[in-house]
Write an enzyme that holds these catalytic residues in place. Structure first.
Site, PDB file in Angstrom:
ATOM      1  N   PRO A   5      38.211   1.042  30.927  1.00 42.12           N
ATOM      2  CG  PRO A   5      37.555   2.837  32.205  1.00 42.12           C
ATOM      3  CD  PRO A   5      36.974   1.911  31.468  1.00 42.12           C
TER       4      PRO A   5
ATOM      5  CG  ASP B 186      38.109  -2.163  25.286  1.00 41.07           C
ATOM      6  OD1 ASP B 186      37.548  -2.104  26.264  1.00 41.07           O
ATOM      7  OD2 ASP B 186      38.058  -1.272  24.400  1.00 41.07           O
TER       8      ASP B 186
ATOM      9  CG  ASP C 192      36.082  -7.392  16.978  1.00 46.44           C
ATOM     10  OD1 ASP C 192      35.508  -7.416  18.045  1.00 46.44           O
ATOM     11  OD2 ASP C 192      35.683  -7.425  15.741  1.00 46.44           O
TER      12      ASP C 192
ATOM     13  CE  LYS D 119      32.276  -4.102  35.685  1.00 48.54           C
ATOM     14  NZ  LYS D 119      32.440  -2.864  34.776  1.00 48.54           N
TER      15      LYS D 119
ATOM     16  CB  SER E 247      40.070  -4.751  29.770  1.00 48.02           C
ATOM     17  OG  SER E 247      40.614  -4.484  31.070  1.00 48.02           O
TER      18      SER E 247
ATOM     19  CG  ASP F  43      31.842  -4.671  32.342  1.00 44.89           C
ATOM     20  OD1 ASP F  43      30.487  -4.852  32.316  1.00 44.89           O
ATOM     21  OD2 ASP F  43      32.374  -3.720  32.419  1.00 44.89           O
TER      22      ASP F  43
ATOM     23  CB  CYS G   9      25.865  -0.430  33.122  1.00 44.53           C
ATOM     24  SG  CYS G   9      26.643   0.156  31.772  1.00 44.53           S
TER      25      CYS G   9
HETATM   26  C1  LIG Z   1      31.311  -1.499  29.672  1.00 49.60           C
HETATM   27  S1  LIG Z   1      32.936  -1.198  28.750  1.00 49.60           S
HETATM   28  C2  LIG Z   1      34.004  -2.245  29.809  1.00 49.60           C
HETATM   29  C3  LIG Z   1      34.376  -1.490  30.950  1.00 49.60           C
HETATM   30  C4  LIG Z   1      35.497  -2.226  31.804  1.00 49.60           C
HETATM   31  N1  LIG Z   1      35.162  -3.564  31.967  1.00 49.60           N
HETATM   32  C5  LIG Z   1      35.912  -1.530  33.238  1.00 49.60           C
HETATM   33  O1  LIG Z   1      35.315  -2.158  34.190  1.00 49.60           O
HETATM   34  O2  LIG Z   1      36.326  -0.826  33.229  1.00 49.60           O
HETATM   35  C6  LIG Z   1      32.733  -1.933  27.338  1.00 49.60           C
HETATM   36  C7  LIG Z   1      33.900  -1.882  26.558  1.00 49.60           C
HETATM   37  O3  LIG Z   1      33.911  -2.877  25.472  1.00 49.60           O
HETATM   38  C8  LIG Z   1      34.669  -2.369  24.494  1.00 49.60           C
HETATM   39  N2  LIG Z   1      34.345  -2.933  23.295  1.00 49.60           N
HETATM   40  C9  LIG Z   1      33.352  -2.517  22.415  1.00 49.60           C
HETATM   41  N3  LIG Z   1      33.288  -3.482  21.432  1.00 49.60           N
HETATM   42  C10 LIG Z   1      34.203  -4.438  21.471  1.00 49.60           C
HETATM   43  C11 LIG Z   1      34.868  -5.426  20.850  1.00 49.60           C
HETATM   44  N4  LIG Z   1      34.214  -5.778  19.678  1.00 49.60           N
HETATM   45  N5  LIG Z   1      35.933  -6.108  21.269  1.00 49.60           N
HETATM   46  C12 LIG Z   1      36.419  -5.540  22.551  1.00 49.60           C
HETATM   47  N6  LIG Z   1      35.978  -4.434  23.186  1.00 49.60           N
HETATM   48  C13 LIG Z   1      34.923  -3.924  22.641  1.00 49.60           C
HETATM   49  C14 LIG Z   1      34.486  -0.791  24.583  1.00 49.60           C
HETATM   50  O4  LIG Z   1      35.496   0.008  24.139  1.00 49.60           O
HETATM   51  C15 LIG Z   1      34.355  -0.461  25.797  1.00 49.60           C
HETATM   52  O5  LIG Z   1      35.410  -0.232  26.522  1.00 49.60           O
END
Ligand SMILES: C[S@@+](CC[C@H](N)C(=O)[O-])C[C@H]1O[C@@H](n2cnc3c(N)ncnc32)[C@H](O)[C@@H]1O
Length: 840
Positions: A441, A462, A489, A444, A439, A506, A563
């Protein structure tokens, strides 16, 4: 019009003459007056011409008659050789004229009109010999045409002649049927005019010869045309002549173009290593890109002898890498994805920043009201598009959009256009239970909450503890009250909670779609990064599916988005999930974007993958993005428990090995992420499309490296502070690097220089650094503790702090604060006597 001239005697002038009507104009006698009869006398030559013309008309009439009455006779007469006799006869009597017809039947080329279609003269010589036979006749005809020309110039004469002969012509025509007469007359005129036009044709040929002396091929054609021309009216001949010239010009132009194409300089593909010898400018590279593109567009035509397509493609890849500053890995991937023309557009579009867009927070305001408020502040904006009722595009602004009262009041979120698409596809409903797995920052996530109108429950999760703070901050600002924020996680979320109506994943990705926002992606991504993301994405997606309740009354949907434009992170991941779970792809409900790939190079994906969508900067003017929507139709898992466990293990192993793998990114990072360490990612700007996990790792490493350097500088200096300080300091070898280090520090943070110096004096030497055994264990422990503290401290990267909250300004102060803290910390431990000793 005008008055008639009067040539009588002058009127006598008298009284009252002015009142009288003005008389007719008076000309000097006989100056412009019509000729009297005696003046109409013709000259000898004119008389000759008139006689000739009369004679000609008689001949024409007779020919006309002959044609109609004795059509079958023609063939015989064509073969007749007795032209002179027949001509004489024709002159003597009108009745005998039909016999004269053969005069015109044999044309100047020596064959009859009937045969002209298939007969052709072989040479000019032959033509001349045939011409000799008709010389006499030609002479006459020439004379006639000459007469005609002269008569033309003598208008009065011609008029008179025509008047004289009109009656006769009418008579002859009246004899026959009207229609026949008309048709016949025209035909005959064309047949008979061969002699008349001889002069014109000759002159025409002369002209052509003058223009096309060497055009021998056309000669025969011209000759043939001459025959036809004989039968035509002057205007028709002129028209034909013009057409002929135009045709010739077109033919010449075509030949010229063909020649220039054939002779065009063939692009020379440089030999391997050839570039090393010469200095290439960016313009040269650009030109070569254009040239190679042209060659590849029509390879058969433009290729250099003995060069293969792959050689051109390799050179193009190198040049594109050079020109657009990509590494070869990513450029190869992009070349696989896009056609050549699209690739150029994509690369160009990726060089330009996308338009700044904001999303209205419908929980607090309406788009119209927000637009009005921002316009009043000097923001130039427009609705983003028909596909969204909350998006606004900002053209320019006199105020920083991250600091307006409206922003601080939570009326909008600065968010890329593409970031709105996954939520539109997810279409969350009021009172649902929705999970936003990754999620931070919260761009979405906050959008989801707004669509749900703050009803139901939104679980915003997150794995990054620091970034999750941004989620909380944004949710507060935007007035979201239906959210539960967690930091887990997400791959383990199925053991935490399931039964969601909808899940948004996402996913963390390589970010190859957002190079315009983060150009470092161009050079830092490698195969291992893609592999790492692919493995994590697959695991996250399976978990997302498992968290959804297929029996949800309103939902049962999963939206997957990245992205990135790489199929490995998009179609491959979905294709994997389609095989492993009871899900199917459904339309997104977005009517633009390119369909997802169903095949890519040698790979074949499920045909339904065309329902997913790709968005590109060059086609949609938004960041490169991928969105797929899945519907879970059964809660059962279509594979056995063993298979499931095997899959899990395989994915876990892959992820673990990915993490253990050294980063091959171009920045030569030496550190690797500990497999057990949580994948802490660095912050991003609130509202900014998310950075990839790998990229975040990279930034984290860079940041930690910088911080470690900083810490090391502080704590390494005491190395000099051993009892052997004086000895060591005298050694030029040992001293030199230390002095350099000090200088570096003083440059970097002049304010803390004094403190650092004092710290240096007090600290024990780092035995390990000096290649010695540490004298005491306490010292490294202390160092590790501090280092850990620093590493746990909030990240100072600009991206980490939400730009829109104006925090980056504090970055420097925080660093200074930290250095002060460290200084104080170490200072307090300084033994005074050592300090004094050092001073001495
Ligand atoms: C693309 S960003 C998300 C952006 C967010 N959906 C938004 O719209 O602002 C991907 C996110 O996945 C998180 N992430 C990476 N590995 C993860 C995991 N195993 N579990 C949960 N979150 C994770 C990262 O910290 C990062 O913030």
């Amino acid at each position: 019009m005008g008055r008639k001239a009067e040539y009588s005697e002058k009127q006598k002038k008298g009284p009252g003459r002015k009142a009288r009507k003005q008389g007719p104009p008076k000309f000097p006698k006989k100056s412009f007056a019509p000729l009297d009869d005696e003046d109409k006398r013709l000259s000898h030559r004119q008389k000759q011409r008139v006689a000739k013309r009369e004679q000609k008309k008689v001949v024409q009439k007779s020919k006309l008659k002959e044609k109609r009455t004795h059509q079958p006779r023609r063939q015989k007469e064509y073969n007749s050789e007795s032209e002179p006799e027949e001509k004489q006869q024709a002159e003597s009597s009108d009745e005998e004229v039909p016999k004269l017809v053969p005069v015109k039947k044999k044309n100047s080329n020596g064959f009859t009109d009937d045969n002209k279609d298939w007969l052709k003269l072989k040479s000019k010589k032959q033509q001349n010999t045939i011409k000799k036979h008709s010389d006499e006749e030609d002479l006459d005809e020439e004379q006639e045409s000459e007469n005609e020309f002269e008569a033309d110039s003598d208008g009065e004469l011609e008029e008179k002649d025509n008047e004289g002969t009109d009656g006769e012509e009418e008579e002859s025509i009246d004899d026959d049927d009207d229609d026949d007469a008309q048709v016949g007359k025209l035909d005959d005129l064309f047949d008979d005019d061969e002699g008349n036009s001889e002069q014109d044709v000759d002159s025409e040929n002369d002209e052509e010869c003058a223009t096309d002396d060497d055009d021998d091929d056309d000669e025969d054609d011209d000759d043939d045309d001459d025959d036809d021309d004989d039968d035509k009216l002057p205007i028709e001949r002129a028209n034909k002549k013009l057409k002929k010239r135009q045709d010739k010009d077109a033919k010449l132009a075509h030949e010229e173009m063909q020649m220039s194409v054939d002779q065009a300089e063939v692009f020379h593909l440089p030999e391997p290593g050839e570039d090393a010898d010469k200095e290439l400018s960016l313009q040269d590279v650009q030109q070569r890109i254009k040239d190679i593109t042209q060659v590849l567009a029509d390879f058969g035509k433009f290729r250099e002898e003995g060069r293969s397509r792959s050689e051109y493609v390799d050179q193009l890849r190198q040049d594109l890498c050079l020109y657009y500053s990509y590494n070869e890995f990513l450029m190869s991937k992009l070349m696989d994805i896009f056609k050549l023309s699209d690739l150029m557009d994509y690369l160009e579009a990726s060089e330009v920043a996308r338009p700044l867009t904001i999303r209205t927070n419908s929980l607090k305001t309406r788009r119209r009201d927000l637009a009005g408020a921002l316009i009043n502040r000097g923001v130039n904006l427009d609705p983003l598009g028909k596909w969204t009722n909350v998006g606004l595009v900002i053209f320019n602004s006199t105020v920083p959009l991250g600091a307006t009262p409206e922003y601080l009041a939570g009326h909008y979120m600065v968010q890329g256009a593409s970031s709105m698409l996954p939520v539109i596809a997810l279409a969350p409903q009021e009172n649902e239970r929705v999970l936003d797995m990754c999620s931070a920052p919260g761009g979405k996530g906050s959008h989801i909450a707004a669509v749900m109108k703050n009803t139901g429950v939104l679980f915003a999760n997150d794995a990054n503890r620091d970034r999750i703070k941004a989620v909380v901050a944004n949710f507060h600002r935007l007035g979201i009250v239906n959210a539960v924020v967690s930091c887990e996680d997400a791959t383990k979320f199925r053991s935490i909670m399931t039964g969601f109506d909808r899940v948004l994943l996402d996913a963390p990705c390589t970010g190859t779609g957002v190079v315009s926002k983060d150009p470092s992606v161009k050079t830092t991504k490698s195969e291992i990064d893609v592999q790492r993301c692919y493995n994590l994405q697959r695991k996250l997606l399976l978990t997302a599916i498992d968290c959804v309740d297929a029996k949800s009354a309103t939902g049962g949907y999963i939206v997957y988005s990245t992205c990135s434009v790489l199929p490995e992170e998009n179609e491959w991941v979905i294709d994997y999930a389609l095989k492993k779970r009871n899900v199917k792809l459904v339309p997104l409900g977005i009517d633009f974007g390119e369909p997802g790939f169903t095949k890519f190079r040698q790979h074949r994906y499920h045909p339904s993958l065309h329902l997913s969508k790709r968005f590109y900067p060059h086609t949609n003017n938004m960041d490169g993005f991928y969105v797929a929507k899945l519907k879970k139709f059964s809660n059962t898992i279509p594979i056995t428990k063993e298979e499931q466990e095997a899959d899990e293990k395989q994915l876990d192993d892959a992820i673990a090995s990915d993490q253990a793998e050294p980063n091959t990114a171009a920045d030569n990072e030496e550190e690797t992420i500990a497999p057990e360490a949580p994948r802490k990612t660095l912050g991003k700007r609130a509202g900014k499309p998310s950075l990839t996990d790998v990229e975040q790792d990279l930034k984290k490493k860079k940041l930690e490296k910088a911080k470690t350097k900083y810490v090391a500088k502080v704590f390494e200096k005491p190395i000099k502070m051993t009892n052997k300080i004086s000895k060591e300091s005298t050694s030029p070898v040992a001293d030199t690097p230390k002095v350099k280090k000090e200088q570096t520090i003083s440059q970097e943070s002049p304010s803390s220089n004094k403190k650092e110096k004092s710290v240096k004096k007090e600290q024990q030497p780092d035995a390990q650094k000096n290649g010695q055994k540490p004298s005491s264990k306490a010292q490294p422990q202390h160092k590790t503790k501090l280092t850990n503290k620093l590493s746990q401290a909030p990240r100072m990267d600009v991206d980490e702090l939400p730009l829109l909250e104006g925090k980056p300004i504090k970055r420097q102060n925080k660093l200074k604060q930290k250095s002060k803290q460290l200084g104080q910390l170490t200072k307090s431990k300084k033994p005074v006597d050592r300090k004094q000793k050092f001073k001495k």
